[in-house]
Every structure is written in C-alpha cells, then in structure tokens.
Design a protein around this motif. Sequence first.
Motif, PDB file in Angstrom:
ATOM      1  N   ARG A  74       0.530  -1.070  -0.043  1.00 51.92           N
ATOM      2  CA  ARG A  74      -0.114   0.055   0.041  1.00 51.92           C
ATOM      3  C   ARG A  74       1.260   1.766  -0.085  1.00 51.92           C
ATOM      4  N   ILE A  75       0.068   1.962  -0.889  1.00 52.53           N
ATOM      5  CA  ILE A  75       0.670   3.545  -0.447  1.00 52.53           C
ATOM      6  C   ILE A  75      -0.116   4.412  -0.119  1.00 52.53           C
ATOM      7  N   SER A  76      -0.133   5.383   1.060  1.00 48.64           N
ATOM      8  CA  SER A  76      -0.783   6.659   1.377  1.00 48.64           C
ATOM      9  C   SER A  76       0.069   7.291   1.379  1.00 48.64           C
ATOM     10  N   GLY A  77      -0.859   8.663   1.715  1.00 47.38           N
ATOM     11  CA  GLY A  77      -0.958   9.864   2.129  1.00 47.38           C
ATOM     12  C   GLY A  77      -1.984  10.934   1.635  1.00 47.38           C
ATOM     13  N   ARG A  78      -1.455  12.206   1.762  1.00 46.33           N
ATOM     14  CA  ARG A  78      -2.566  13.223   1.979  1.00 46.33           C
ATOM     15  C   ARG A  78      -1.653  14.458   0.335  1.00 46.33           C
ATOM     16  N   VAL A  79      -2.756  14.565  -0.260  1.00 47.38           N
ATOM     17  CA  VAL A  79      -2.670  16.175  -1.514  1.00 47.38           C
ATOM     18  C   VAL A  79      -2.882  17.286  -0.535  1.00 47.38           C
ATOM     19  N   THR A  80      -2.149  18.660  -0.335  1.00 49.55           N
ATOM     20  CA  THR A  80      -2.373  19.531  -0.030  1.00 49.55           C
ATOM     21  C   THR A  80      -1.874  20.426  -1.202  1.00 49.55           C
ATOM     22  N   ASP A  81      -2.529  22.206  -0.801  1.00 51.89           N
ATOM     23  CA  ASP A  81      -2.710  23.127  -1.715  1.00 51.89           C
ATOM     24  C   ASP A  81      -1.058  23.450  -1.811  1.00 51.89           C
ATOM     25  N   ALA A 131      -9.628  17.639  -1.617  1.00 54.06           N
ATOM     26  CA  ALA A 131     -10.425  16.775  -1.542  1.00 54.06           C
ATOM     27  C   ALA A 131     -10.986  16.886  -3.357  1.00 54.06           C
ATOM     28  N   ASN A 132     -11.162  15.238  -3.699  1.00 58.90           N
ATOM     29  CA  ASN A 132     -11.780  14.996  -4.911  1.00 58.90           C
ATOM     30  C   ASN A 132     -10.258  15.482  -5.655  1.00 58.90           C
ATOM     31  N   ILE A 133      -9.309  15.302  -5.450  1.00 58.14           N
ATOM     32  CA  ILE A 133      -8.506  14.897  -6.930  1.00 58.14           C
ATOM     33  C   ILE A 133      -8.260  13.703  -6.821  1.00 58.14           C
ATOM     34  N   LEU A 134      -7.351  13.575  -7.850  1.00 61.27           N
ATOM     35  CA  LEU A 134      -7.664  12.295  -8.284  1.00 61.27           C
ATOM     36  C   LEU A 134      -6.251  12.033  -8.300  1.00 61.27           C
ATOM     37  N   VAL A 135      -5.400  10.705  -7.422  1.00 60.95           N
ATOM     38  CA  VAL A 135      -4.305  10.178  -7.701  1.00 60.95           C
ATOM     39  C   VAL A 135      -4.879   8.877  -7.965  1.00 60.95           C
ATOM     40  N   ALA A 136      -3.347   8.578  -8.784  1.00 63.59           N
ATOM     41  CA  ALA A 136      -2.589   7.547  -9.037  1.00 63.59           C
ATOM     42  C   ALA A 136      -1.240   6.865  -9.449  1.00 63.59           C
ATOM     43  N   SER A 137      -1.326   6.053  -9.736  1.00 62.14           N
ATOM     44  CA  SER A 137      -0.138   5.352  -9.317  1.00 62.14           C
ATOM     45  C   SER A 137       0.852   4.568 -11.060  1.00 62.14           C
ATOM     46  N   GLN A 169      -6.109   3.877  -8.935  1.00 58.29           N
ATOM     47  CA  GLN A 169      -5.983   5.455  -8.330  1.00 58.29           C
ATOM     48  C   GLN A 169      -7.046   5.210  -6.702  1.00 58.29           C
ATOM     49  N   ALA A 170      -7.091   6.504  -6.731  1.00 57.17           N
ATOM     50  CA  ALA A 170      -8.432   6.980  -5.862  1.00 57.17           C
ATOM     51  C   ALA A 170      -8.717   8.168  -5.683  1.00 57.17           C
ATOM     52  N   LEU A 171      -9.771   8.800  -5.263  1.00 58.12           N
ATOM     53  CA  LEU A 171      -9.743   9.765  -5.197  1.00 58.12           C
ATOM     54  C   LEU A 171      -9.792  10.166  -3.520  1.00 58.12           C
ATOM     55  N   THR A 172      -9.420  11.601  -3.370  1.00 58.80           N
ATOM     56  CA  THR A 172      -9.522  11.904  -1.947  1.00 58.80           C
ATOM     57  C   THR A 172     -10.286  12.516  -1.591  1.00 58.80           C
ATOM     58  N   ASP A 173     -10.860  12.282  -0.024  1.00 55.77           N
ATOM     59  CA  ASP A 173     -11.097  11.850   1.026  1.00 55.77           C
ATOM     60  C   ASP A 173     -10.924  14.089   1.239  1.00 55.77           C
ATOM     61  N   ALA A 174     -12.213  14.798   2.285  1.00 53.09           N
ATOM     62  CA  ALA A 174     -12.478  15.483   2.247  1.00 53.09           C
ATOM     63  C   ALA A 174     -10.730  15.905   3.107  1.00 53.09           C
ATOM     64  N   GLY A 212      -8.256  15.329   2.448  1.00 58.20           N
ATOM     65  CA  GLY A 212      -7.245  14.774   1.152  1.00 58.20           C
ATOM     66  C   GLY A 212      -6.514  14.109   1.262  1.00 58.20           C
ATOM     67  N   ARG A 213      -6.745  13.039   2.291  1.00 56.20           N
ATOM     68  CA  ARG A 213      -5.615  12.085   1.989  1.00 56.20           C
ATOM     69  C   ARG A 213      -6.243  10.392   0.887  1.00 56.20           C
ATOM     70  N   TYR A 214      -5.803   9.718   0.521  1.00 51.71           N
ATOM     71  CA  TYR A 214      -5.372   8.974  -0.174  1.00 51.71           C
ATOM     72  C   TYR A 214      -4.797   7.519   0.807  1.00 51.71           C
ATOM     73  N   GLU A 215      -5.106   6.523  -0.788  1.00 57.13           N
ATOM     74  CA  GLU A 215      -4.580   4.734  -0.016  1.00 57.13           C
ATOM     75  C   GLU A 215      -4.505   4.434  -1.340  1.00 57.13           C
ATOM     76  N   LEU A 216      -3.675   3.690  -1.983  1.00 58.99           N
ATOM     77  CA  LEU A 216      -3.602   2.595  -3.405  1.00 58.99           C
ATOM     78  C   LEU A 216      -3.284   1.597  -3.008  1.00 58.99           C
ATOM     79  N   LEU A 217      -3.665   0.715  -3.490  1.00 52.79           N
ATOM     80  CA  LEU A 217      -3.578  -0.377  -3.472  1.00 52.79           C
ATOM     81  C   LEU A 217      -2.721  -1.140  -5.106  1.00 52.79           C
ATOM     82  N   VAL A 218      -1.314  -1.007  -4.285  1.00 49.49           N
ATOM     83  CA  VAL A 218      -0.061  -1.883  -6.056  1.00 49.49           C
ATOM     84  C   VAL A 218       0.337  -3.080  -5.355  1.00 49.49           C
ATOM     85  N   PRO A 219       0.715  -3.534  -6.345  1.00 53.02           N
ATOM     86  CA  PRO A 219       1.745  -4.867  -7.174  1.00 53.02           C
ATOM     87  C   PRO A 219       2.874  -4.162  -6.038  1.00 53.02           C
ATOM     88  N   ALA A 220       3.266  -5.534  -5.468  1.00 49.61           N
ATOM     89  CA  ALA A 220       5.320  -5.285  -4.855  1.00 49.61           C
ATOM     90  C   ALA A 220       5.846  -4.356  -6.100  1.00 49.61           C
TER      91      ALA A 220
END
Length: 223
Positions: free
Chosen positions: A21-28, A35-41, A55-60, A62-70
């Motif tokens: 997994r990869i996770s973090g926040r998106v800010t200006d 919020a509602n920013i598309l994050v993709a790996s 890919q995932a949309l950020t929540d209110a 700005g947080r996101y989490e992606l499930l990716v292959p190792a």
Amino acid sequence: ATLEAPAVAVLEFDVSIPVGRISGRVTDAQGRALANILVASEPERHEGGAHGSAQALTDAEGRYELLVPAGQHAVKASGGQLPWQSDAEAQPYAETRVSGLVVSTNGHLRAVDLRLDTGGVLEGLVRMADGSSAGRVWVWAQGSSWQQNARSDERGHFQMRLAAGSYLVDAFSGEESACEPVKVEIASGETRRVELELVPARRVLLTILQNGTPVGCELQVLD
C-alpha cells in the motif's frame, strides 16, 4: 502465468498477487487539504512482465490510499476535469508526482504527500512544413523527472497545465512525421506559447542485448 487447461467442465486456478500500500495527503501550496483529487500510481519498472497500477480520490482531509503490486512505483496527482464534473468544477492544479517508491509485499509506504500548485499554462500551434495546421497530433512536454501530453484539436491548437520548470516540448503524428524538441520555461501563473513544425521522420526500432540476449531496460530517445 501459462496454464495447461485439461478437458474438464470447470477448472479452478487461484492467482496470488503480492501487493502493498501507498498512502498520504494532497494539499495546495498553502497546506490546505484538497478533496476529490484523483491520485494514481504507475509502475516504474516492469519486473517479470508485471504491470499494475491503482487510483483513488482524496477524501475531505485530502487523504488517499492505493493498493499496488509489489515493486517500484511513481504516484501522481493533478487538478483538471473529472468525467462527472463540469468545467466550473475542475480544479486548476498542475501535475505533481513522487518517484522511486519501492513497495514490498504486505508493506505500507505512509506519508507520501503531494503538494499541488497552479503552475503555468503551455499552449501553442502544431503545423506542417507547408504552413497548414496539424490536427489531432500528440504533443509531449518532458520535464526533469516526468512527462505530460496533450492532443491538438482539428486546427492544431493545444494546451496543457504544467508545474513551474524547464521542459522539452515536441510533437509527432503517426510514424512518419515529428518535430525538433523546443526548450521552454514555465512559470507559475503565466502562459507560454510555442509553435511546433512537423517534418518527415523515421521510426527506429531498438533492441538492447546483454551477451547476445535481449534484456529489458528503461531508455529514452531524444532527437
């Protein structure tokens, strides 16, 4: 996987994919949550023929989490219009990415944060050597660590939003025409205009060998 299918009515075949997994926040630029920013790996290495992304949309917050292959990945985010949004709802942010993320099986890379800036606008015209417009061709902007692309309209006009920095900009149409890369500087809050001229070109097919055996690698060809 290669599978020999016997003559049976039902064949059960389980697939096990090592993921992390990869996770973090998106800010200006001021540190406010977006919020509602598309994050993709995207995979940076295609090891063992693997190719996986998420890919995932950020929540209110700005947080996101992606499930990716190792493996090794890059994560990117930008503004722009999402399929279900109107033009007025699109958020004017340039693409930002973090590269070189190594995800282990069952591992979790946290605090992979992305800070978005409005960046600048690159717009221009693609034309043929005789001066006629070149419609529906791909335009590429190559930065220090990634590239973005856009497609010109029927009249050869194109536009893209880029983070501040230096870029090599070029265009190509099919396999028979391309242009010499043009170096441009993008500044936040400004618009830079360029004109690109397509000329005859030839596609080169390149195979990398090691001791006579083809090997996979990452390469880039300019000019």
